[in-house]
Design an enzyme around this catalytic site. Structure first.
Site, PDB file in Angstrom:
ATOM      1  N   LYS A 120      34.900   3.519  49.389  1.00 22.43           N
ATOM      2  CA  LYS A 120      36.219   2.980  49.742  1.00 22.43           C
ATOM      3  C   LYS A 120      37.122   2.916  48.512  1.00 22.43           C
ATOM      4  O   LYS A 120      38.280   3.351  48.558  1.00 22.43           O
ATOM      5  CB  LYS A 120      36.082   1.583  50.359  1.00 22.43           C
ATOM      6  CG  LYS A 120      37.401   1.020  50.884  1.00 22.43           C
ATOM      7  CD  LYS A 120      37.294  -0.458  51.206  1.00 22.43           C
ATOM      8  CE  LYS A 120      37.387  -1.299  49.959  1.00 22.43           C
ATOM      9  NZ  LYS A 120      37.500  -2.745  50.225  1.00 22.43           N
ATOM     10  N   ASP A 138      38.563  -0.022  55.144  1.00 26.61           N
ATOM     11  CA  ASP A 138      38.209  -1.408  54.841  1.00 26.61           C
ATOM     12  C   ASP A 138      38.035  -2.160  56.153  1.00 26.61           C
ATOM     13  O   ASP A 138      38.022  -1.560  57.234  1.00 26.61           O
ATOM     14  CB  ASP A 138      39.265  -2.056  53.946  1.00 26.61           C
ATOM     15  CG  ASP A 138      40.591  -2.272  54.668  1.00 26.61           C
ATOM     16  OD1 ASP A 138      40.770  -1.746  55.789  1.00 26.61           O
ATOM     17  OD2 ASP A 138      41.462  -2.970  54.110  1.00 26.61           O
TER      18      ASP A 138
END
Length: 216
Positions: A120, A138
């Site tokens: 991420k 996320d």
């Protein structure tokens, strides 16, 4: 959800916010990397409060190393997991200087090799600092993708893979931020604000509370 509906969702999000960007504050790719590293299990607001003090004192990897782990920890102690994060920040700075001449690498594998940097974080840096059309999943994006049925999946990687596949090319650069902002401010975890949602009529969540887009 069909392709036409997905395209319409992105078209509306683009019309409302043509040039979205991260809410993290930074001046260089290095500062962005550190801010994103610090943002794990923390809010952007909280990270910004800490980095407004940290970055003037340590704007570069060399300056950050000079602070040391304890020094960094003192600046970021208002952020969750700050001791672990301080350790990762210092270790990351060592590797940036040792392997990359103090520069943030524009390469996923090199980024993910840095301590505390997962997929991420790498995706955010590649997208925001270098303009790659990556989508960093996320908790907000994971929720929005599943709730709306835009790209349902059981894991962040599954959602990311589907978003990469289903998002039209012209929207990929900003898709990450549109979906984060939608999840952060409208399609919230406990109680989605469907009445204010731009894509309420396109959403396939059976529990939604509004069918008409807010701008109609």
């Amino acid at each position: 959800m069909n392709a036409a509906k997905r395209a319409q969702i992105y078209a509306r999000l683009q019309a409302a916010n043509p040039a979205p960007t991260t809410e993290l504050e930074y001046a260089t790719p290095f500062q962005l990397l550190i801010a994103v590293l610090l943002s794990a299990q923390a809010t952007d607001v909280g990270v910004n409060k800490a980095t407004r003090r940290l970055f003037p004192a340590a704007p570069t990897p060399e300056a950050m190393l000079a602070l040391g782990e304890a020094g960094v920890a003192d600046y970021i102690k208002t952020i969750g997991l700050y001791r672990t994060k301080a350790k990762n920040v210092i270790a990351t700075c060592h590797l940036l200087l040792e392997r990359h001449g103090g520069q943030v690498p524009e390469d996923r594998d090199a980024l993910e090799a840095l301590p505390g940097v997962g997929r991420k974080t790498a995706n955010v840096v590649l997208n925001v600092a270098f303009g790659h059309p990556t989508i960093a999943v996320d908790t907000h994006i994971f929720r929005v993708a599943n709730r709306t049925r835009l790209a349902p999946g059981k894991t962040p990687l599954e959602v990311e893979t589907k978003l990469e596949k289903f998002t039209p090319g012209e929207y990929k650069q900003h898709a990450h931020h549109w979906l984060i902002l939608l999840g952060r401010y409208v399609c919230k975890a406990r109680k989605p604000d469907c009445e204010r949602c731009l894509i309420a009529d396109l959403c396939e969540n059976p529990e939604k509370t509004a069918d008409q887009p807010a701008h109609v």
